[in-house]
Design an enzyme around this catalytic site. Structure first.
Site, short mmCIF file in Angstrom:
data_model
loop_
_atom_site.label_atom_id
_atom_site.label_comp_id
_atom_site.label_asym_id
_atom_site.label_seq_id
_atom_site.Cartn_x
_atom_site.Cartn_y
_atom_site.Cartn_z
N HIS A 76 1.56 6.92 2.60
CA HIS A 76 0.88 8.20 2.39
C HIS A 76 1.15 9.16 3.54
O HIS A 76 1.83 8.81 4.52
CB HIS A 76 -0.62 7.97 2.19
CG HIS A 76 -1.27 7.26 3.33
ND1 HIS A 76 -1.63 7.90 4.48
CD2 HIS A 76 -1.58 5.95 3.50
CE1 HIS A 76 -2.16 7.02 5.31
NE2 HIS A 76 -2.14 5.83 4.74
N HIS A 95 1.09 8.29 7.26
CA HIS A 95 2.23 7.62 7.89
C HIS A 95 3.37 8.57 8.20
O HIS A 95 4.25 8.27 8.99
CB HIS A 95 2.75 6.50 6.98
CG HIS A 95 1.83 5.33 6.91
ND1 HIS A 95 1.31 4.85 5.74
CD2 HIS A 95 1.32 4.55 7.90
CE1 HIS A 95 0.52 3.82 6.00
NE2 HIS A 95 0.49 3.62 7.30
N LYS A 97 0.87 -1.17 0.00
CA LYS A 97 0.00 0.00 0.00
C LYS A 97 0.91 1.22 0.00
O LYS A 97 2.02 1.17 0.51
CB LYS A 97 -0.87 0.03 1.27
CG LYS A 97 -1.80 -1.14 1.41
CD LYS A 97 -3.25 -0.67 1.54
CE LYS A 97 -4.20 -1.82 1.65
NZ LYS A 97 -4.61 -2.08 3.02
#
Ligand code: ARG
Length: 564
Positions: free
Chosen positions: A128, A131, A125
């Protein structure tokens, strides 16, 4: 010299009250006319059987004024102490200058270990902006604790295990290609993962297929594991590019998959301790008497869960690191998850459950579409950081086109701005991204502090200055200098406070205050063209400020270019 302590000694002699108690009672008056330290006598009323103002008068008569105190005044029930400015200045500056980059260090954490679980993105994933906060706050806390003498273990608890990898394998086999994944990395993995969900709505049997693949992973079957490992490697490569840009490192990348072979023993222990209950085919720990929904340990299909891995990880970390505290940096929306499984640890009979601490933070919001969001709603970290760098490049081109090492400085300033912006407020507040605000060299920003540091460096460079031998500290007793000195003195306390509250913004704000005070000092005083004793004293102050700004920025994970 610790003035508070010295004053407490004086007071101990005349009151008989233990030193520590006096230290706790001494106040810092709100304005300078009331002295630098004040001792309120209210609490002595019982002991002396007199009115507090009278006690203050009597004590005042008895105190022998030491050399470092300029004056003592009684005001009502308070005894106010005025420290001799030049002694104070000398004490503070000598301490900063001799301790240099160790100023602010302490050994309070010696023999103690803190485990910091931060960043922890999910494999396959995108990394983004959400995080970013975990990464940046965790990294700052790591440096802050380390400077206080703690042994830190920084752990990246990667989301690298779970049924989603079964889905990814199915998706890859149906709609993916080796070339596309190799070329486009996480982006392509995301694409096929999203496709899986769309397709599974029409063909629910895809879900069963995915579950089967995850079971194969859990059983260690070669084909399943090698695909998983491939996705893992691709993701880590991308994550590491971001960590390099941010200057963040981890002591361990023990993510969720690491606990695959360790969970069975924990489930067994939960059973033995009579904590597991069957519920609709699943296994749970009931938390009704704690007013929480149950903690799910094993799914109906036999799969383990996020909480199962967190419980297992905590037990493992306690055994391996013997931590005094284990802190977890995630967004506030995981509050319940942590409360639930912390409680499971408590129910298992481990009193160290109290040392597990969830450190939540607010969300990141974007300033009206100014950030590129080409990938739907996720803003990728790498893109964001690159944008910060290129925006900074533009500013440098305008302000200082001849700057040496421009590219490197743009990186340090652009990324510094993003980090500083994130750490500017108390964690729980939401962070707003606005390039204009973040990169304002005159605002309360990273670039402003970096610029102030560079200004100090430039003064020293222009004057070819070094530290003089016998400095006349009485030359630094004007208001602007005293304000700077006071902030320098408070720096170690601020680090301690940031650690106690797990709030890096306490350091961030202090650096802003120090920068503002220093710029006022710079504005009010001539430095290089003043007479020798004054010049020498001011240079000492400039060196001290430069040292503390650099150290403070380093604690936050931000670089300090010497020119910008
Ligand atoms: N991977 C999780 C997420 O992105 C964060 C993990 C936090 N650490 C932990 N031990 N639960 O939401």
């Amino acid at each position: 010299m610790d003035f508070k302590l010295e004053i407490a000694c004086l007071l101990e002699k005349v009151t008989g009250v233990p030193q520590q108690e006096i230290i706790n009672t001494i106040e810092i008056p709100p304005n300078k006319d009331m002295g630098d330290f004040a001792y309120p006598c209210f609490r002595l009323a019982k002991q002396f059987r007199k009115a507090p103002p009278l006690i203050a008068q009597e004590l005042y008569q008895k105190i022998e004024k030491p050399y470092f105190i300029e004056g003592i005044k009684v005001q009502n029930a308070y005894i106010n102490f005025f420290v001799q400015k030049s002694t104070y200045v000398k004490e503070v500056l000598q301490k900063v200058l001799t301790q240099n980059k160790n100023y602010g260090n302490s050994n309070i954490g010696e023999t103690k270990t803190i485990v910091i679980d931060y960043s922890s993105p999910n494999i396959a994933k995108p990394f983004h902006v959400g995080h970013l906060r975990s990464t940046v706050i965790g990294n700052a806390l790591y440096h802050i604790f380390e400077t206080l003498g703690y042994h830190c273990e920084g752990i990246n608890h990667l989301g690298d295990w779970g049924t989603q990898f079964g889905k990814l394998i199915v998706a890859y086999q149906k709609w993916g290609s080796k070339e596309a994944v190799e070329q486009q990395g996480i982006q392509e993995l995301m694409r096929i993962y999203v496709k899986f969900h769309d397709e599974a709505e029409k063909q629910p049997e895809l879900e069963d297929e995915a579950r089967e693949w995850f079971v194969k992973m859990q059983n260690g079957e070669q084909e399943a594991l090698s695909l998983w490992k491939w996705f893992y490697d691709i993701s880590i490569k991308e994550f590491n590019r971001v960590y390099d840009m941010l200057g963040v490192h981890f002591d361990a990348y023990t993510g969720e998959s690491f606990y695959n072979d360790k969970m069975a023993a924990v489930v067994e222990e939960l059973k033995e301790k009579n904590l597991l209950k069957q519920s609709e085919g699943a296994m749970i720990v009931d938390l009704e008497n704690e007013n929480m929904p149950p903690c799910l340990i094993i799914r109906k299909d036999g799969g383990t869960l996020y909480a199962t891995r967190d419980i297992t990880a905590a037990l493992y970390r306690k055994k391996i690191y013997h931590f005094d505290k284990c802190i977890y940096l995630t967004a506030l929306d995981q509050n319940l998850h942590f409360s639930q499984w912390f409680t499971v640890i408590k129910k298992m009979g481990y009193d160290w459950w109290k040392d597990l601490i969830h450190v939540p933070f607010g969300l990141v919001s974007l300033d009206s579409g100014k950030l590129s969001t080409r990938h739907g709603n996720v803003v990728l970290m790498e893109e964001l950081l690159n944008q910060a760098i290129s925006e900074t490049q533009k500013i440098i081109e305008q302000k200082n086109p001849d700057l040496y090492n421009k590219e490197e400085v743009a990186k340090q300033v652009g990324i510094g701005a993003v980090i500083f912006n994130d750490l500017y407020n108390s964690r729980i507040k939401d962070v707003v991204f606005s390039w204009e605000r973040m990169l304002n060299f005159d605002g309360e920003t990273g670039p402003y502090v970096q610029y102030t540091h560079a200004r100090a460096c430039s003064i020293l460079r222009r004057g070819e200055c070094s530290l003089a031998e016998n400095i006349d500290y009485s030359k630094l007793t004007d208001d602007a200098s005293m304000e700077v000195i006071k902030l320098l003195e408070q720096f170690p306390q601020k680090i301690q406070e940031a650690a106690d509250k797990l709030e890096p913004f306490i350091v961030t704000r202090h650096l802003i205050n120090l920068s503002q005070a220093f710029n006022k000092f710079y504005h009010d005083n001539n430095i290089l063209n003043s007479e020798t004793p004054i010049k020498e004293a001011r240079i000492a102050l400039v060196i001290a400020v430069k040292t503390v700004l650099k150290k403070g920025l380093a604690l936050l994970g931000i670089q300090s270019p010497e020119q910008m």
